[in-house]
Design an enzyme around this catalytic site. Structure first.
Site, mmCIF file in Angstrom:
data_model
loop_
_atom_site.group_PDB
_atom_site.id
_atom_site.type_symbol
_atom_site.label_atom_id
_atom_site.label_comp_id
_atom_site.label_asym_id
_atom_site.label_seq_id
_atom_site.Cartn_x
_atom_site.Cartn_y
_atom_site.Cartn_z
ATOM 1 N N SER A 30 -17.671 4.609 7.587
ATOM 2 C CA SER A 30 -18.216 3.593 6.856
ATOM 3 C C SER A 30 -17.360 2.456 6.697
ATOM 4 O O SER A 30 -16.220 2.026 6.646
ATOM 5 C CB SER A 30 -17.971 4.261 5.275
ATOM 6 O OG SER A 30 -18.795 5.308 5.268
ATOM 7 N N HIS A 61 -23.606 2.300 7.659
ATOM 8 C CA HIS A 61 -23.784 2.877 9.203
ATOM 9 C C HIS A 61 -24.839 2.306 9.780
ATOM 10 O O HIS A 61 -25.892 2.623 9.368
ATOM 11 C CB HIS A 61 -23.544 4.143 8.942
ATOM 12 C CG HIS A 61 -22.584 5.078 8.637
ATOM 13 N ND1 HIS A 61 -21.617 5.677 9.528
ATOM 14 C CD2 HIS A 61 -22.092 5.504 7.157
ATOM 15 C CE1 HIS A 61 -20.660 6.173 8.883
ATOM 16 N NE2 HIS A 61 -20.673 5.927 7.351
ATOM 17 N N HIS A 83 -23.281 13.011 9.369
ATOM 18 C CA HIS A 83 -22.549 13.639 8.615
ATOM 19 C C HIS A 83 -23.074 14.998 8.303
ATOM 20 O O HIS A 83 -24.474 14.963 8.177
ATOM 21 C CB HIS A 83 -22.170 12.974 7.127
ATOM 22 C CG HIS A 83 -21.704 11.634 7.410
ATOM 23 N ND1 HIS A 83 -22.367 10.446 7.443
ATOM 24 C CD2 HIS A 83 -20.386 11.151 7.319
ATOM 25 C CE1 HIS A 83 -21.348 9.438 7.632
ATOM 26 N NE2 HIS A 83 -20.197 9.913 7.348
ATOM 27 N N TYR A 85 -23.363 16.154 5.511
ATOM 28 C CA TYR A 85 -23.812 16.391 3.871
ATOM 29 C C TYR A 85 -25.326 15.538 4.055
ATOM 30 O O TYR A 85 -25.981 15.681 3.049
ATOM 31 C CB TYR A 85 -23.040 15.610 3.013
ATOM 32 C CG TYR A 85 -22.815 13.992 3.309
ATOM 33 C CD1 TYR A 85 -23.772 13.230 3.322
ATOM 34 C CD2 TYR A 85 -21.427 13.618 3.576
ATOM 35 C CE1 TYR A 85 -23.279 11.724 3.318
ATOM 36 C CE2 TYR A 85 -21.273 12.389 3.882
ATOM 37 C CZ TYR A 85 -22.140 11.324 3.610
ATOM 38 O OH TYR A 85 -21.701 10.047 4.240
ATOM 39 N N GLU A 86 -25.451 14.971 5.180
ATOM 40 C CA GLU A 86 -26.942 14.443 5.435
ATOM 41 C C GLU A 86 -27.904 15.359 5.865
ATOM 42 O O GLU A 86 -29.132 15.066 5.888
ATOM 43 C CB GLU A 86 -26.948 13.054 6.394
ATOM 44 C CG GLU A 86 -26.181 12.014 6.066
ATOM 45 C CD GLU A 86 -25.907 10.892 7.351
ATOM 46 O OE1 GLU A 86 -26.708 10.068 7.352
ATOM 47 O OE2 GLU A 86 -24.897 11.318 8.042
ATOM 48 N N ALA A 113 -13.606 6.223 6.564
ATOM 49 C CA ALA A 113 -13.013 5.748 4.970
ATOM 50 C C ALA A 113 -12.737 7.008 4.574
ATOM 51 O O ALA A 113 -13.239 8.138 4.619
ATOM 52 C CB ALA A 113 -14.150 5.224 4.531
ATOM 53 N N MET A 209 -15.098 13.110 4.173
ATOM 54 C CA MET A 209 -16.212 14.019 4.446
ATOM 55 C C MET A 209 -16.631 13.747 6.014
ATOM 56 O O MET A 209 -18.030 14.156 6.354
ATOM 57 C CB MET A 209 -17.465 13.541 3.424
ATOM 58 C CG MET A 209 -17.307 13.266 2.280
ATOM 59 S SD MET A 209 -18.318 12.478 1.114
ATOM 60 C CE MET A 209 -17.622 12.410 -0.432
ATOM 61 N N SER A 210 -15.869 13.569 7.015
ATOM 62 C CA SER A 210 -16.338 13.455 8.459
ATOM 63 C C SER A 210 -15.080 13.660 9.296
ATOM 64 O O SER A 210 -14.346 14.540 8.855
ATOM 65 C CB SER A 210 -16.542 11.859 8.426
ATOM 66 O OG SER A 210 -15.376 11.004 8.355
ATOM 67 N N ASN A 233 -9.554 4.150 -1.539
ATOM 68 C CA ASN A 233 -9.555 4.470 -3.196
ATOM 69 C C ASN A 233 -8.685 5.516 -3.270
ATOM 70 O O ASN A 233 -8.090 6.304 -2.369
ATOM 71 C CB ASN A 233 -11.044 4.907 -3.654
ATOM 72 C CG ASN A 233 -11.582 6.252 -2.872
ATOM 73 O OD1 ASN A 233 -12.021 6.174 -1.837
ATOM 74 N ND2 ASN A 233 -11.270 7.267 -3.264
ATOM 75 N N HIS A 244 -19.459 4.690 -3.633
ATOM 76 C CA HIS A 244 -19.619 4.396 -2.379
ATOM 77 C C HIS A 244 -19.279 2.751 -2.060
ATOM 78 O O HIS A 244 -18.939 2.416 -1.351
ATOM 79 C CB HIS A 244 -21.005 4.762 -1.875
ATOM 80 C CG HIS A 244 -21.188 4.631 -0.263
ATOM 81 N ND1 HIS A 244 -20.174 5.041 0.783
ATOM 82 C CD2 HIS A 244 -21.939 3.856 0.656
ATOM 83 C CE1 HIS A 244 -20.490 4.545 1.925
ATOM 84 N NE2 HIS A 244 -21.712 3.888 1.892
HETATM 85 N N1 HPA Z 1 -13.163 11.444 -1.094
HETATM 86 C C1 HPA Z 1 -13.870 11.926 -0.115
HETATM 87 N N2 HPA Z 1 -14.441 11.024 0.726
HETATM 88 C C2 HPA Z 1 -14.152 9.477 0.564
HETATM 89 C C3 HPA Z 1 -13.320 9.321 -0.328
HETATM 90 C C4 HPA Z 1 -12.882 10.048 -1.297
HETATM 91 O O1 HPA Z 1 -12.275 9.765 -2.468
HETATM 92 N N3 HPA Z 1 -13.238 7.834 -0.227
HETATM 93 C C5 HPA Z 1 -13.907 7.463 1.131
HETATM 94 N N4 HPA Z 1 -14.511 8.730 1.647
#
Ligand code: HPA
Length: 269
Positions: A30, A61, A83, A85-86, A113, A209-210, A233, A244
């Site tokens: 990302s 993306h 992903h 989750y998609e 990310a 998540m990847s 973050n 996001h």
């Molecule tokens: N959690 C999960 N996936 C992420 C996060 C997060 O805080 N930040 C960026 N991708």
């Protein structure tokens, strides 16, 4: 068509497009896809045109495959990954890694990310290891014996020698590069504060998540791996709100360091 045939078909299609001898695969997470724009003598192929390929639906993306020269290396870059989750099956999520292997890549640089547990926004982290909390494994099903064994060793999934090059390179460039364990979940929800406290106890420094499915498949097929997380973050409970947009925005701030670092690492690998 069985999976091995699909992989061969896609590799043959990409060879026909002129993707002849990639040394390294690059999976750009990302907000990090811009690096692919620096590839010289590019061959660009839209995901939509590639047989057996998934579709990328996430903001940040792009959905293109870019092959060419970067830092004196032949690279094959995924601008946009798939992903779980998609709604993509893990076979689709990890398909590009297998195609990279068949096309002759010896290593992959996998980036993402991630939320920081301890580390804050703007941190770059070399992944030393992962914890798979997705509840899934991309190798479930018939083993592809041509790629690797039924029960692959994951002790050295993140190649130590690559990580050492990453740290030496970062030091030369004066870029801070941390190191830690990436914990993979499916998303798409961000985590609860209680989950993050649990993950901290488990020894995770970053959550995302990847990456975990792709690295499992890379390790299975004997590809060397360098993983880099851009911490965007503080994970849930350490900051008030997660979204996001912030993830993409923070990657904008670190992308120059990120791009410079990855290029210099490629040159040194
Ligand atoms: N959690 C999960 N996936 C992420 C996060 C997060 O805080 N930040 C960026 N991708």
């Amino acid at each position: 068509m069985i999976l091995v045939e699909k992989i061969k078909e896609t590799a043959a299609f990409l060879k026909d497009k002129g993707i002849l001898a990639p040394e390294f695969g690059l999976i750009l997470g990302s907000g990090l896809g811009e690096l692919a724009e620096e590839i010289e003598n590019p061959v660009v192929v839209d995901y939509a045109d590639i047989p057996n390929w998934g579709r990328s639906t996430v903001a940040g993306h792009a959905g293109k495959l870019v092959y060419g020269d970067l830092a004196g290396r032949k690279v094959l870059a995924l601008q946009g990954r798939f992903h779980f989750y998609e709604g993509n099956p893990l076979e689709v999520v990890t398909f590009p890694v297998r195609v990279m292997k068949v096309l002759g890549c010896k290593g992959v640089i996998v980036t993402n990310a991630a939320g920081g547990i301890g580390f804050g926004p703007g941190t770059l982290m070399a992944i030393s290891d992962h914890i798979n909390l997705t509840g899934q494994n991309p190798l479930i099903g018939e083993n592809l014996d041509a790629f690797g064994p039924r029960f692959p060793d994951m002790s050295d999934a993140y190649t130590k020698a690559y990580r050492e090059v990453a740290h030496q390179t970062a030091e030369k460039l004066g870029i801070a590069l941390q190191e830690g364990v990436y914990l993979g979940v499916t998303g798409p929800t961000y985590e609860t504060p209680a989950e993050i406290r649990a993950f901290q106890t488990l020894g995770a420094s970053a959550v995302g998540m990847s990456t975990v499915p792709e690295v499992i498949v890379a390790a299975h097929s004997g590809l060397k791996v360098l993983g880099i997380s851009a911490i965007t973050n503080f994970a849930a409970g350490f900051q008030s709100e997660l979204n996001h947009e912030e993830v993409v925005e923070v990657t904008q701030h670190i992308k120059e360091d990120f791009k410079g670092l990855v290029k210099a690492i490629l040159a040194a690998l």
